[in-house]
Scaffold this active site. Structure first.
Site, PDB file in Angstrom:
ATOM      1  N   GLU A  95       1.050  -1.121  -0.014  1.00  0.00           N
ATOM      2  CA  GLU A  95       0.094   0.103   0.086  1.00  0.00           C
ATOM      3  C   GLU A  95       0.631   1.245   0.095  1.00  0.00           C
ATOM      4  O   GLU A  95       0.369   2.337  -0.780  1.00  0.00           O
ATOM      5  CB  GLU A  95      -0.994   0.167   1.104  1.00  0.00           C
ATOM      6  CG  GLU A  95      -1.837   1.116   0.955  1.00  0.00           C
ATOM      7  CD  GLU A  95      -2.629   1.505   2.474  1.00  0.00           C
ATOM      8  OE1 GLU A  95      -3.263   2.410   2.590  1.00  0.00           O
ATOM      9  OE2 GLU A  95      -2.530   0.585   3.333  1.00  0.00           O
ATOM     10  N   ASP A  96       1.862   1.436   0.814  1.00  0.00           N
ATOM     11  CA  ASP A  96       2.642   2.455   1.105  1.00  0.00           C
ATOM     12  C   ASP A  96       4.111   2.752   0.200  1.00  0.00           C
ATOM     13  O   ASP A  96       4.846   3.750   0.310  1.00  0.00           O
ATOM     14  CB  ASP A  96       3.097   2.699   2.643  1.00  0.00           C
ATOM     15  CG  ASP A  96       1.779   2.917   3.484  1.00  0.00           C
ATOM     16  OD1 ASP A  96       0.835   3.176   2.854  1.00  0.00           O
ATOM     17  OD2 ASP A  96       1.727   2.677   4.523  1.00  0.00           O
TER      18      ASP A  96
END
Length: 751
Positions: free
Chosen positions: A92-93
């Site tokens: 996600e990051d």
């Protein structure tokens, strides 16, 4: 070495020490040693998050490490889950993909990390439909691998533990969301310790003053509780030691949230709560002796010493709760005349009670158990997910309804046991057996007595369902059911029937056009529907089929007369038929967004008055007044609607529309009065009503709107609705009124 380098070196050491603590935790479990893959996952995550910091200022990798420690320590999961916890934010990051995870590790880890990424961040998005969709994803992934939701729980728990670094508005949103959905999920998964911490941490941020007050009172009464426990335990110890048992006995104090919940629901002060603690007896199993029998042996020994309360005996040993919980609960009269609850469990039962389904795996090799109720619950959820369009908050409520429910056990005519939520009806039971049985149910026999569909069932009932081929579900059936499965099945049937009726009605409309010699275009059918006052063609066709609407003999005359009518054009514009309706839908969210953006959500919004105008609207559901802990919600009109933080609707708004929540503070209100209701109870006596009204009107100069008092058997109960300036007025009034002779209790209530 300069200061910056020293700081980085110190941080690196802190990260390594935390990782060593994780490995130490893992060494203390009975899982197979897979240190290499955990180290590999840590190094990969550490490198991926390098240079990134959390809002608190610490290196980001500290968060995945903390989540991994929760997964290992508090849930008892193994190396696969620990690796996934370390990697849960990587996709996600950072720029890494699920494919990278699959190549570096294996399919299972990639699948779980992918599941965690899909339900990443907060469950709830800005659009209500997206929220349900995200929750849908969460449950679908959960049914493929339960570890996804367990790691998500650990992630949320660490976020709650570090919530103090967030802005107040964000705290309200996250705390509300946690209480609304994560705590019930933890309950359903049997994660008792985590569920309790979720509730307490949410309570701490939503009601800081009450949280502090309750904890101070618990501390102040600790010594007295300990003395009572020691006095109670002494004779029980002697009995259990004589039986040759290895056990531990301890007092478990009720959580701050549970105490506050009881105070609010029963409208009583802290001092009137008598079940502040329960006694827990955890025993080690004996070789060759069944755990269930040992529980009953301990029960027998306790009843030799203390008098039991028969109506409070709870046997979850023979029939575990649907979240896996097993224990024998008994309430006895203690040495000081107080009722004390005792929970009897084996070490295995205690592990499962605290760590939930994760602990089942620890005992799988030694004990082959029946399939857990969780599988049945997941099957029910899957059925709901498969129903058409679960895209509204009603869907969340439907699922949540089955998350936090207490269970009852009922029997089929053949003696099979079925588990249903508290309050379930005969119709719910019919749908539990089979959808077709539910759809054709005309009534039931409960304990051989004929009852209607809406009859609520109790534990121990034997239920026989009566069916008829001609029976079909009706809209009022939705009022008779409490289970998500039954509600969904009835809604699916009703939608299908409605679709068929709409089709038939449309056919009649087309025939009417054909008869009039007019081409039946969409716009023409819309015009006729609007002329008869229907906002959609579907509603119009449904009304035709049901006979609520009769078409004229000649449609041509109607269309020619009305098309150029000014009123018709106005109606068309107001109802936005055709393309204009589409424009309206796409523009609306943008205008709402602008209304939300005009408020600075980072700052606390001051609730103030200007002469007799206010910069907010008081919510009608909970009617807060100055001094109440409150929050603001920006509605579609751009107004700030003020709710009490404890209001159930506010909890739903926090979890659903977090981007619209404002933290608020009251300014002084001199001109404005607010509605408040007091509930008074006491001993009926001559002149007591006169004294109460005189005190309120004269001593406080308050306008009484409504007064109702009922007296029965020498006791009275009354409600007084009045206009006050703030909470301080109410508090002073309660103090003065409580001093009046024969008044036993006085409290503010939500009217």
């Amino acid at each position: 070495m300069n200061t910056q380098e020293e700081l980085l070196a110190a941080e690196e050491q802190m990260v390594q020490e935390e990782f060593n603590r994780l490995l130490d935790d893992y060494f203390h479990t009975n899982h197979r040693r897979k240190i290499e893959r955990i180290t590999k996952a840590f190094n990969f995550a550490h490198q991926a998050h390098k240079g990134v910091r959390r809002r608190s200022g610490e290196p980001y990798i500290m968060h995945p490490l903390a989540v991994a420690r929760i997964v290992c320590n508090e849930m008892g999961l193994g190396s696969t889950s620990i690796c996934c916890a370390l990697l849960h934010d990587v996709v996600e990051d950072t720029e890494y993909t699920v494919e990278d995870i699959r190549n570096m590790f294996d399919d299972k880890i990639a699948q779980i990390v992918d599941g965690l990424t899909k339900i990443s961040g907060v469950i709830f998005d800005e659009q209500a439909s997206a929220q349900a969709e995200n929750f849908r994803k969460l449950l679908l992934t959960m049914s493929s691998d339960i570890r996804v939701i367990l790691i998500k729980m650990a992630d949320r728990l660490h976020n709650m533990r570090t919530l103090s670094s967030m802005l107040p508005a964000k705290q309200y949103k996250i705390a509300g969301e946690t209480l609304f959905l994560y705590a019930p999920l933890a309950h359903r998964l049997g994660l008792f310790a985590i569920k309790t911490e979720f509730e307490d941490l949410s309570f701490k941020y939503e009601h800081p003053q009450e949280y502090e007050t309750i904890n101070q009172k618990l501390k102040a009464t600790e010594a007295a509780r300990q003395r009572l426990f020691e006095k109670f335990a002494k004779p029980v110890d002697q009995k259990l030691q004589a039986m040759g048992l290895t056990y531990e006995m301890r007092a478990r104090v009720k959580s701050a949230y549970s105490i506050w919940n009881k105070m609010v629901s029963k409208n009583i002060p802290f001092e009137d709560i008598y079940d502040l603690f329960a006694v827990r007896i955890i025993f080690e199993p004996k070789e060759g002796v069944d755990e269930k029998n040992l529980c009953w042996d301990i029960y027998s020994a306790i009843t030799d010493v203390y008098r039991i309360r028969p109506d409070r005996l709870r046997d979850w040993v023979s029939r575990p709760k649907s979240n896996g919980y097993q224990a024998l609960h008994v309430t006895v009269m203690g040495p000081d005349g107080q009722w004390i609850e005792i929970q009897i469990r084996s070490r295995r039962m205690d592990d499962i009670a605290e760590k939930g389904f994760a602990a089942h795996w620890k005992y799988k090799e030694k004990h082959i158990e029946e399939d857990t109720e969780l599988d049945k619950w997941l099957a029910t959820i899957t059925e709901i997910l498969e129903s058409p369009n679960p895209n509204s908050l009603d869907f969340l409520d439907t699922v949540k309804m089955n998350l936090f429910s207490s269970e009852i056990f009922v029997f089929t005519p053949k003696g099979d046991i079925k588990t249903l939520p508290q309050g379930a009806t005969a119709l719910d039971f019919a749908y539990t057996l089979h959808t077709n049985i539910g759809n054709s149910c005309i009534g039931a026999k409960v304990n051989h007595r004929l009852v209607p569909l809406s009859h609520p069932l109790s534990s121990g009932d034997q239920v026989e369902i009566l069916t008829s081929r001609s029976q079909k579900p009706a809209p009022e059936w939705l009022n008779y059911v409490v289970t998500a499965k039954a509600r969904t099945k009835i809604e699916v049937f009703l939608k299908r029937i409605r679709r068929e009726a709409v089709r038939e009605g449309e056919q009649k409309l087309l025939e009417a056009f054909k008869k009039a010699g007019i081409e039946p275009t969409t716009s023409r059918m819309d015009k006729v529907a609007i002329y008869y006052g229907f906002s959609s063609r579907e509603d119009f066709c449904y009304a035709i089929e049901k006979g609520d609407m009769t078409l004229p003999d000649n449609l041509r005359k109607l269309i020619q007369e009305k098309t150029d009518n000014v009123l018709f054009k106005y109606l068309k514009q107001a109802l936005r038929v055709g393309k204009k309706k589409e424009i309206q839908i796409t523009i609306q969210p943008e205008s709402n967004k602008k209304k939300i953006e005009q408020f600075d959500r980072k700052k606390t919004y001051v609730l103030s008055e200007n002469k007799f105008d206010r910069n907010y609207v008081v919510a009608s559901c909970c009617k807060p007044i100055p001094g109440d802990e409150a929050l603001g919600f920006i509605n579609d009109d751009g107004n700030v609607v003020v709710h009490k933080i404890s209001c159930p609707i506010a909890t739903r708004l926090k979890s659903s529309f977090g981007e619209r929540i404002l933290s608020t503070v009251w300014s002084n209100h001199i001109n404005t009065s607010f509605e408040a209701t007091l509930e008074i109870k006491g001993i009926d006596s001559l002149g007591v009503l006169n004294t109460i009204t005189k005190t309120i009107s004269e001593d406080f100069n308050v306008y009484i709107q409504k007064l109702s008092i009922e007296a029965k058997d020498g006791v009275f109960e009354g409600k007084i609705k009045m206009m006050v300036h703030n909470v301080e007025d109410i508090q002073k009034m309660c103090v003065i009124l409580s001093k009046i002779k024969n008044i036993k209790s006085i409290a503010r209530i939500a009217d």
